[in-house]
Design a protein around this motif. Structure first.
Motif, PDB file in Angstrom:
ATOM      1  N   ARG A  84       0.820  -1.212   0.000  1.00 50.31           N
ATOM      2  CA  ARG A  84       0.000   0.000   0.000  1.00 50.31           C
ATOM      3  C   ARG A  84       0.860   1.271   0.000  1.00 50.31           C
ATOM      4  N   PHE A  85       2.097   1.136   0.468  1.00 51.43           N
ATOM      5  CA  PHE A  85       2.985   2.296   0.500  1.00 51.43           C
ATOM      6  C   PHE A  85       3.810   2.334  -0.782  1.00 51.43           C
ATOM      7  N   ASP A  86       3.578   3.391  -1.591  1.00 51.97           N
ATOM      8  CA  ASP A  86       4.258   3.505  -2.882  1.00 51.97           C
ATOM      9  C   ASP A  86       5.770   3.609  -2.725  1.00 51.97           C
ATOM     10  N   LYS A  87       6.204   4.280  -1.672  1.00 56.52           N
ATOM     11  CA  LYS A  87       7.640   4.453  -1.437  1.00 56.52           C
ATOM     12  C   LYS A  87       8.009   3.875  -0.087  1.00 56.52           C
ATOM     13  N   ARG A  88       9.110   3.128  -0.070  1.00 57.21           N
ATOM     14  CA  ARG A  88       9.629   2.558   1.179  1.00 57.21           C
ATOM     15  C   ARG A  88      11.064   3.064   1.322  1.00 57.21           C
ATOM     16  N   ILE A  89      11.214   4.085   2.136  1.00 61.14           N
ATOM     17  CA  ILE A  89      12.469   4.848   2.195  1.00 61.14           C
ATOM     18  C   ILE A  89      13.245   4.521   3.459  1.00 61.14           C
ATOM     19  N   TYR A  90      14.496   4.177   3.282  1.00 58.00           N
ATOM     20  CA  TYR A  90      15.382   3.866   4.408  1.00 58.00           C
ATOM     21  C   TYR A  90      15.988   5.154   4.956  1.00 58.00           C
ATOM     22  N   ILE A  91      15.734   5.429   6.228  1.00 57.19           N
ATOM     23  CA  ILE A  91      16.333   6.587   6.897  1.00 57.19           C
ATOM     24  C   ILE A  91      17.509   6.078   7.730  1.00 57.19           C
ATOM     25  N   PRO A  92      18.738   6.300   7.292  1.00 56.43           N
ATOM     26  CA  PRO A  92      19.901   5.765   8.020  1.00 56.43           C
ATOM     27  C   PRO A  92      20.177   6.534   9.310  1.00 56.43           C
ATOM     28  N   LEU A  93      21.138   6.060  10.069  1.00 62.31           N
ATOM     29  CA  LEU A  93      21.560   6.761  11.271  1.00 62.31           C
ATOM     30  C   LEU A  93      22.130   8.132  10.892  1.00 62.31           C
ATOM     31  N   PRO A  94      22.032   9.112  11.782  1.00 68.54           N
ATOM     32  CA  PRO A  94      22.534  10.452  11.450  1.00 68.54           C
ATOM     33  C   PRO A  94      24.038  10.450  11.174  1.00 68.54           C
ATOM     34  N   ASP A  95      24.423  11.240  10.167  1.00 73.45           N
ATOM     35  CA  ASP A  95      25.850  11.342   9.851  1.00 73.45           C
ATOM     36  C   ASP A  95      26.515  12.346  10.800  1.00 73.45           C
ATOM     37  N   LEU A  96      27.804  12.599  10.563  1.00 73.96           N
ATOM     38  CA  LEU A  96      28.584  13.431  11.480  1.00 73.96           C
ATOM     39  C   LEU A  96      27.977  14.827  11.643  1.00 73.96           C
ATOM     40  N   LYS A  97      27.632  15.473  10.530  1.00 69.95           N
ATOM     41  CA  LYS A  97      27.071  16.828  10.596  1.00 69.95           C
ATOM     42  C   LYS A  97      25.732  16.834  11.324  1.00 69.95           C
ATOM     43  N   ALA A  98      24.922  15.805  11.073  1.00 72.04           N
ATOM     44  CA  ALA A  98      23.615  15.729  11.728  1.00 72.04           C
ATOM     45  C   ALA A  98      23.772  15.539  13.234  1.00 72.04           C
ATOM     46  N   ARG A  99      24.724  14.686  13.633  1.00 76.17           N
ATOM     47  CA  ARG A  99      24.944  14.463  15.065  1.00 76.17           C
ATOM     48  C   ARG A  99      25.416  15.746  15.741  1.00 76.17           C
ATOM     49  N   GLN A 100      26.301  16.457  15.062  1.00 79.86           N
ATOM     50  CA  GLN A 100      26.808  17.718  15.606  1.00 79.86           C
ATOM     51  C   GLN A 100      25.646  18.690  15.850  1.00 79.86           C
ATOM     52  N   HIS A 101      24.724  18.767  14.896  1.00 73.77           N
ATOM     53  CA  HIS A 101      23.578  19.658  15.017  1.00 73.77           C
ATOM     54  C   HIS A 101      22.635  19.194  16.134  1.00 73.77           C
TER      55      HIS A 101
END
Length: 230
Positions: A84-101
């Motif tokens: 039923r879900f047209d898109k199945r998107i993998y959200i990975p763990l946050p990268d270095l910049k994301a963790r810093q933020h």
């Protein structure tokens, strides 16, 4: 009996009446596991069936209703729900910049003396941490100034009349405790010290990431079979 699937129907009806709208279902695997499992109840089957029926109509006739769902166990999902879900998107763990933020966001306006390079170092030391892990880390760190204040044996009085915990060798240090100051009616004048990089180092020394390498391999395999990169 019958109330749960009625709530599902009402939810979609509300979404259509208030379109454009978004329905977000967190931990969808708890509602829509594989059918035929031994521990599946009749009520659970009816909820799942109603959800399938309602989702069948989503997106038709320009209804402007978007259904989003999240799961940490994609293989546990019923195949019909997955389709039923047209898109199945993998959200990975946050990268270095994301963790810093994330460290900055969770600290917010809490007094601290961390520099930009300190935040970069924290991000490097937390490779493999999820957003939740970082939130837990910062939450623990926020208690460090309180612990220091409770354990302090020396305080110094600032020019603004506030009592700040310090070491015995600091200029103007007075031997007293938080309890003594409180007994003198100065509890509101006690100011915990700002958060330091050392506070984070202390907490990170005992914290480990909650997402294992095996968990990541499962998600990556599912993405190759059924999904796409985020």
């Amino acid at each position: 009996m019958g109330e749960s699937e009625k709530l599902v129907s009402n939810l979609f009806q509300m979404a259509r009446e208030n379109a454009p709208s978004i329905i977000f279902i967190d931990e969808i695997d708890s509602l829509c596991g594989q059918r035929g499992e031994g521990n599946e109840s009749e009520a659970s089957r009816r909820i799942k069936t109603e959800l399938l029926v309602q989702m069948q109509g989503v997106g038709n006739n320009d209804q402007k209703v978007l259904v989003l769902a999240a799961t940490n166990t994609p293989y546990a999902l019923d195949q019909a729900i997955r389709r039923r879900f047209d898109k199945r998107i993998y959200i990975p763990l946050p990268d270095l910049k994301a963790r810093q933020h994330m460290f900055k966001v969770h600290l917010g306006d809490t007094p601290n003396n961390l520099t930009e390079s300190d935040f970069e170092m924290l991000a490097r030391k937390t490779d493999g941490f999820s957003g939740s892990d970082i939130a837990v880390c910062v939450k623990d760190v926020l208690f460090e100034p309180v612990r220091k204040t409770q354990d302090a044996m020396y305080f110094v009085k600032s020019s603004g009349g506030m009592w700040i915990p310090c070491g015995p060798k600091q200029s103007g240090a007075i031997q007293t405790t938080m309890q003594d100051l409180a007994a003198e009616g100065l509890a509101s004048k006690i100011l915990p010290p700002p958060i330091t990089r050392t506070d984070f180092d202390k907490v990170l020394a005992r914290q480990r990431p909650t997402v294992s390498k095996g968990d990541l391999e499962v998600h990556e395999r599912f993405t190759k079979e059924f999904g796409e990169e985020g």
